[in-house]
Design an enzyme around this catalytic site. Structure first.
Site, mmCIF file in Angstrom:
data_model
loop_
_atom_site.group_PDB
_atom_site.id
_atom_site.type_symbol
_atom_site.label_atom_id
_atom_site.label_comp_id
_atom_site.label_asym_id
_atom_site.label_seq_id
_atom_site.Cartn_x
_atom_site.Cartn_y
_atom_site.Cartn_z
ATOM 1 N N LYS A 6 0.835 -1.224 0.000
ATOM 2 C CA LYS A 6 0.000 0.000 0.000
ATOM 3 C C LYS A 6 0.858 1.257 0.000
ATOM 4 N N GLY A 60 9.605 -22.313 15.864
ATOM 5 C CA GLY A 60 8.815 -23.141 16.770
ATOM 6 C C GLY A 60 8.353 -24.415 16.088
ATOM 7 N N ALA A 99 -3.483 -12.732 -12.822
ATOM 8 C CA ALA A 99 -4.244 -11.471 -12.683
ATOM 9 C C ALA A 99 -5.105 -11.553 -11.433
ATOM 10 N N GLY A 100 -4.481 -11.985 -10.333
ATOM 11 C CA GLY A 100 -5.179 -12.013 -9.044
ATOM 12 C C GLY A 100 -4.906 -10.713 -8.304
ATOM 13 N N ALA A 121 2.846 -14.397 -9.474
ATOM 14 C CA ALA A 121 1.823 -14.119 -8.433
ATOM 15 C C ALA A 121 0.627 -15.021 -8.694
ATOM 16 N N GLY A 130 -0.770 -17.207 -6.446
ATOM 17 C CA GLY A 130 -1.397 -17.672 -5.215
ATOM 18 C C GLY A 130 -0.373 -17.933 -4.126
ATOM 19 N N ARG A 131 -0.873 -18.197 -2.927
ATOM 20 C CA ARG A 131 -0.013 -18.502 -1.786
ATOM 21 C C ARG A 131 -0.467 -19.832 -1.191
ATOM 22 N N ASP A 136 -3.690 -17.560 7.600
ATOM 23 C CA ASP A 136 -3.467 -18.144 6.269
ATOM 24 C C ASP A 136 -3.200 -19.643 6.311
ATOM 25 N N HIS A 145 -24.045 14.767 2.471
ATOM 26 C CA HIS A 145 -23.877 15.266 1.114
ATOM 27 C C HIS A 145 -22.824 16.378 1.105
HETATM 28 P P1 FAD Z 1 1.743 -14.343 8.140
HETATM 29 O O1 FAD Z 1 1.500 -12.903 8.068
HETATM 30 O O2 FAD Z 1 2.298 -15.041 6.966
HETATM 31 O O3 FAD Z 1 2.687 -14.551 9.390
HETATM 32 C C1 FAD Z 1 3.174 -15.794 9.768
HETATM 33 C C2 FAD Z 1 4.404 -15.566 10.623
HETATM 34 O O4 FAD Z 1 4.773 -16.805 11.211
HETATM 35 C C3 FAD Z 1 5.623 -15.102 9.832
HETATM 36 O O5 FAD Z 1 6.185 -13.990 10.466
HETATM 37 C C4 FAD Z 1 6.561 -16.290 9.868
HETATM 38 O O6 FAD Z 1 7.932 -15.922 9.867
HETATM 39 C C5 FAD Z 1 6.180 -16.932 11.183
HETATM 40 N N1 FAD Z 1 6.476 -18.361 11.272
HETATM 41 C C6 FAD Z 1 6.162 -19.340 10.391
HETATM 42 N N2 FAD Z 1 6.536 -20.532 10.864
HETATM 43 C C7 FAD Z 1 7.105 -20.301 12.063
HETATM 44 C C8 FAD Z 1 7.695 -21.142 13.014
HETATM 45 N N3 FAD Z 1 7.745 -22.461 12.856
HETATM 46 N N4 FAD Z 1 8.205 -20.592 14.135
HETATM 47 C C9 FAD Z 1 8.158 -19.230 14.326
HETATM 48 N N5 FAD Z 1 7.606 -18.400 13.448
HETATM 49 C C10 FAD Z 1 7.085 -18.927 12.330
HETATM 50 N N6 FAD Z 1 -4.160 -9.091 3.184
HETATM 51 C C11 FAD Z 1 -5.078 -8.137 3.451
HETATM 52 O O7 FAD Z 1 -6.012 -8.383 4.221
HETATM 53 N N7 FAD Z 1 -4.988 -6.895 2.890
HETATM 54 C C12 FAD Z 1 -4.000 -6.568 2.039
HETATM 55 O O8 FAD Z 1 -3.945 -5.440 1.547
HETATM 56 C C13 FAD Z 1 -3.020 -7.550 1.733
HETATM 57 N N8 FAD Z 1 -2.009 -7.263 0.902
HETATM 58 C C14 FAD Z 1 -1.061 -8.217 0.649
HETATM 59 C C15 FAD Z 1 -0.035 -7.910 -0.236
HETATM 60 C C16 FAD Z 1 0.939 -8.848 -0.524
HETATM 61 C C17 FAD Z 1 2.045 -8.496 -1.474
HETATM 62 C C18 FAD Z 1 0.885 -10.122 0.104
HETATM 63 C C19 FAD Z 1 1.949 -11.153 -0.167
HETATM 64 C C20 FAD Z 1 -0.137 -10.450 0.981
HETATM 65 C C21 FAD Z 1 -1.127 -9.492 1.246
HETATM 66 N N9 FAD Z 1 -2.196 -9.770 2.096
HETATM 67 C C22 FAD Z 1 -3.142 -8.822 2.347
HETATM 68 C C23 FAD Z 1 -2.342 -11.077 2.748
HETATM 69 C C24 FAD Z 1 -1.855 -10.993 4.198
HETATM 70 O O9 FAD Z 1 -0.515 -10.576 4.206
HETATM 71 C C25 FAD Z 1 -2.002 -12.350 4.868
HETATM 72 O O10 FAD Z 1 -3.337 -12.791 4.750
HETATM 73 C C26 FAD Z 1 -1.632 -12.242 6.337
HETATM 74 O O11 FAD Z 1 -0.324 -11.790 6.509
HETATM 75 C C27 FAD Z 1 -1.784 -13.616 7.011
HETATM 76 O O12 FAD Z 1 -1.491 -13.491 8.361
HETATM 77 P P2 FAD Z 1 -0.951 -14.718 9.210
HETATM 78 O O13 FAD Z 1 -0.692 -14.190 10.569
HETATM 79 O O14 FAD Z 1 -1.847 -15.874 9.051
HETATM 80 O O15 FAD Z 1 0.427 -15.151 8.527
HETATM 81 P P1 NAI Z 2 -4.716 -14.981 -6.271
HETATM 82 O O1 NAI Z 2 -5.274 -16.298 -5.932
HETATM 83 O O2 NAI Z 2 -5.445 -13.748 -5.919
HETATM 84 O O3 NAI Z 2 -4.465 -14.907 -7.850
HETATM 85 C C1 NAI Z 2 -3.655 -15.804 -8.528
HETATM 86 C C2 NAI Z 2 -4.031 -15.761 -9.990
HETATM 87 O O4 NAI Z 2 -3.060 -16.473 -10.708
HETATM 88 C C3 NAI Z 2 -5.378 -16.405 -10.288
HETATM 89 O O5 NAI Z 2 -6.158 -15.536 -11.052
HETATM 90 C C4 NAI Z 2 -5.012 -17.663 -11.024
HETATM 91 O O6 NAI Z 2 -5.974 -18.061 -11.978
HETATM 92 C C5 NAI Z 2 -3.722 -17.258 -11.691
HETATM 93 N N1 NAI Z 2 -2.837 -18.374 -12.016
HETATM 94 C C6 NAI Z 2 -2.564 -19.475 -11.282
HETATM 95 N N2 NAI Z 2 -1.674 -20.264 -11.924
HETATM 96 C C7 NAI Z 2 -1.364 -19.632 -13.084
HETATM 97 C C8 NAI Z 2 -0.506 -19.923 -14.169
HETATM 98 N N3 NAI Z 2 0.229 -21.032 -14.177
HETATM 99 N N4 NAI Z 2 -0.424 -19.054 -15.200
HETATM 100 C C9 NAI Z 2 -1.171 -17.897 -15.193
HETATM 101 N N5 NAI Z 2 -2.009 -17.588 -14.193
HETATM 102 C C10 NAI Z 2 -2.105 -18.431 -13.150
HETATM 103 O O7 NAI Z 2 -3.241 -15.002 -5.647
HETATM 104 P P2 NAI Z 2 -2.173 -13.845 -5.453
HETATM 105 O O8 NAI Z 2 -2.482 -12.677 -6.292
HETATM 106 O O9 NAI Z 2 -0.857 -14.499 -5.584
HETATM 107 O O10 NAI Z 2 -2.401 -13.440 -3.944
HETATM 108 C C11 NAI Z 2 -2.256 -14.425 -2.906
HETATM 109 C C12 NAI Z 2 -3.144 -14.099 -1.758
HETATM 110 O O11 NAI Z 2 -2.686 -12.961 -1.073
HETATM 111 C C13 NAI Z 2 -4.558 -13.785 -2.204
HETATM 112 O O12 NAI Z 2 -5.328 -14.961 -2.086
HETATM 113 C C14 NAI Z 2 -5.038 -12.749 -1.276
HETATM 114 O O13 NAI Z 2 -5.877 -13.334 -0.332
HETATM 115 C C15 NAI Z 2 -3.791 -12.227 -0.586
HETATM 116 N N6 NAI Z 2 -3.623 -10.819 -0.947
HETATM 117 C C16 NAI Z 2 -4.599 -9.939 -0.570
HETATM 118 C C17 NAI Z 2 -4.530 -8.621 -0.926
HETATM 119 C C18 NAI Z 2 -5.634 -7.717 -0.541
HETATM 120 O O14 NAI Z 2 -6.433 -8.085 0.295
HETATM 121 N N7 NAI Z 2 -5.731 -6.527 -1.114
HETATM 122 C C19 NAI Z 2 -3.395 -8.097 -1.697
HETATM 123 C C20 NAI Z 2 -2.457 -9.108 -2.075
HETATM 124 C C21 NAI Z 2 -2.575 -10.405 -1.683
#
Ligand code: FAD
Ligand code: NAI
Length: 474
Positions: free
Chosen positions: A58, A122, A189-190, A277, A279-280, A320, A452
């Site tokens: 952001k 952990g 294009a996610g 990008a 998915g995760r 997650d 408004h």
């Molecule tokens: P994480 O944030 O992944 O945290 C897990 C933590 O556990 C990490 O710090 C890791 O190092 C630690 N860990 C793992 N295993 C161990 C272990 N064995 N021992 C000790 N520590 C450990 N979500 C939104 O809602 N809004 C957004 O705008 C948004 N933007 C995003 C943009 C990007 C580029 C990405 C990649 C993700 C985005 N997300 C967004 C998704 C969001 O980041 C995740 O949903 C969120 O961080 C998940 O939280 P979590 O606590 O489950 O896991």
């Molecule tokens: P995503 O699931 O949103 O999108 C992945 C896209 O990749 C899908 O449209 C899928 O069809 C496509 N895809 C998969 N395999 C492919 C291939 N081989 N070739 C071409 N396209 C392919 O996953 P993304 O964007 O990686 O984000 C991961 C997660 O992080 C999301 O599920 C979201 O929950 C979280 N996130 C949330 C944000 C927010 O809330 N604003 C911002 C960024 C991430």
């Protein structure tokens, strides 16, 4: 055993750290374990979200939006700026500063709430013993009454495009480019593809997004996704190619040649940088001993019930690493629910009212059911939509793209979904979340007085449109 805690949390992302703080606030002796070490050798708190996710993305979206506006959006206001330039290093420094402020803030919050921090990896063993392998290799064991697993997720890798941390990168690499790539390829294009693709496009890259699916943003409401696709491709020049399945890549010097297949056959494109990008996936490697008793589902998520209980009594999992949307706020709410349950309170989550936001320009936001879902579930519904083109505040802001769409039950009038594509959608969607949480009817929204001139008047008009009563109907 010296180290005994009522609650031990593994992982300090938004799911884990919020759970730890809440458990401590509820009077539980709580510990948290985090393994993430930065380049400077120091542990960093806050997980993906604060370090390489929500917050840094952001920060870059904001910087790039301001650059794009100053380059293209001010003339209509009579403001002239001569060829603005972007200092990428300064932009990254600002982003890193915000990340640093928030991650150290989390460390302070944990300390301030009396949570004991362990730095290391952990691993849950049987009998709710948690083994911590510290950064210096030493091992310590903690006995827990309750364990909250919050290890989060990591990017999915695909065989055709292995990341090399330089030319082919994941989302973390795409937050770190030290110059604007001339040609940027994005696979997927996610949410990440659209947000980070937008950042670099606004700064001047030619961005091509290759998406395997034929449908754009299949999870969003169809009408909203259609509006967004048109805006991103036609207005902003993002080259989004649907039905494009990537089959291979080859690094040639400082470039990467990507091969993909679409309905016309095999094609190739060359990029300076490629962001994968797609998915995760949940991260559990080395975090659970074979005899921990915790079971995973068929997709590798930790198996939990509606209240985040795993298959082992007293062991919970949140964020997650479990089913449901991978969103920070979803994980945090689960963390709070579990802390409440451990403290003996009644707690549950409403998984039907979790907002989704994509921080593009304009933003896409929704909560509840899409029209497509209601149709496939055979629900009798009414729909009302209102365009920002007829909203005075949107005109004043110089951005009238998009609409608000509200879906309500045809018999009970209860709001079932709200979908927004437009300026400020991320803030406005909270109105839909509250409507769903309070089981509001469309009539409740119709009878509410909206200030408004505001963008939220489109929510009011869309609610009125549900019963064909919009005032400023166009
Ligand atoms: P994480 O944030 O992944 O945290 C897990 C933590 O556990 C990490 O710090 C890791 O190092 C630690 N860990 C793992 N295993 C161990 C272990 N064995 N021992 C000790 N520590 C450990 N979500 C939104 O809602 N809004 C957004 O705008 C948004 N933007 C995003 C943009 C990007 C580029 C990405 C990649 C993700 C985005 N997300 C967004 C998704 C969001 O980041 C995740 O949903 C969120 O961080 C998940 O939280 P979590 O606590 O489950 O896991
Ligand atoms: P995503 O699931 O949103 O999108 C992945 C896209 O990749 C899908 O449209 C899928 O069809 C496509 N895809 C998969 N395999 C492919 C291939 N081989 N070739 C071409 N396209 C392919 O996953 P993304 O964007 O990686 O984000 C991961 C997660 O992080 C999301 O599920 C979201 O929950 C979280 N996130 C949330 C944000 C927010 O809330 N604003 C911002 C960024 C991430």
């Amino acid at each position: 055993m010296a180290n005994q805690f009522e609650v031990v949390v593994i992982g300090s992302g938004p799911a884990g750290y919020v759970a730890a703080i809440k458990a401590a606030q509820l009077g539980k002796k709580t510990a948290i374990i985090e393994k993430w070490v930065k380049d400077d050798g120091k542990t960093t708190w806050g997980g993906t979200c604060l370090n390489v996710g929500c917050i840094p993305s952001k920060a870059l979206l904001q910087s790039s939006e301001m650059f794009a506006e100053s380059a293209h959006g001010f003339e209509d206001h009579g403001i002239q700026i001569k060829s603005p330039k972007i200092d990428v290093a300064k932009m990254l420094e600002r982003k890193d500063g915000i990340v640093n402020q928030l991650t150290t803030g989390v460390a302070g919050l944990l300390k301030g709430n009396g949570v004991t921090s362990f730095e290391g990896k952990g691993k849950l063993k049987s009998g709710k013993v948690v083994e911590v392998t510290k950064n210096d290799g030493s091992v310590e064991e903690i006995q827990a009454e309750n364990v909250i697993l919050a290890m989060g997720s990591i990017p999915v890798e695909i065989p055709p495009t292995p990341t090399d941390g330089d030319i082919i990168v994941d989302s973390t690499g795409a937050l770190e480019f030290n110059e604007v790539p001339k040609r940027l390829g994005v696979i997927g294009a996610g949410v990440i593809g659209l947000e980070l693709g937008s950042v670099w496009k606004r700064l001047g890259s030619d961005v091509v997004v290759l998406e395997a699916m034929d449908t754009f943003l299949a999870a969003a409401d169809g009408a909203i996704a259609k509006d967004a696709f048109k805006s991103f491709t036609k207005k902003q020049g993002l080259d989004i190619r649907l039905g494009a399945r990537v089959t291979g890549s080859e690094i040639k010097g400082k470039e990467v040649e990507v091969t993909y297949q679409d309905s016309e056959g095999e094609k190739k494109e060359t990029f300076d940088k490629l962001v994968v990008a797609v998915g995760r996936r949940p991260y559990t490697e080395g975090c659970l001993s074979d005899d921990s008793g915790v079971k995973l589902d068929e997709r590798g998520f930790i198996f939990v019930d509606d209240q985040c209980r795993t298959t082992v009594p007293g062991v919970y999992a949140v964020g997650d690493v479990v089913r449901g949307p991978m969103l920070a706020h979803k994980g945090s709410e689960e963390g709070i629910m579990v802390a409440e349950i451990i403290a003996g309170h009644n707690a549950q989550m409403n998984y039907d009212a979790i907002p989704n936001v994509i921080y593009t320009h304009p933003e896409i936001a929704w909560v509840g059911k899409t029209e497509e879902e209601l149709k496939s579930e055979g629900v009798d519904y009414k729909a009302g939509a209102f365009p920002f083109a007829a909203i005075g505040r949107a005109m004043a802001a110089g951005d009238t793209q998009g609409q608000v769409k509200i879906l309500a039950d045809a018999k009970t009038d209860r709001v079932l979904g709200m979908h927004i594509f437009g300026l400020g959608a991320s803030e406005m969607i909270a109105q839909g979340v509250i409507a769903l949480e309070f089981a509001s009817s469309a009539e409740d929204l119709q009878l509410t007085c909206f200030a408004h001139p505001t963008l939220s008047e489109a929510v009011h008009e869309a609610a009125l449109a549900v019963d064909n009563m919009a005032i400023h109907k166009v």
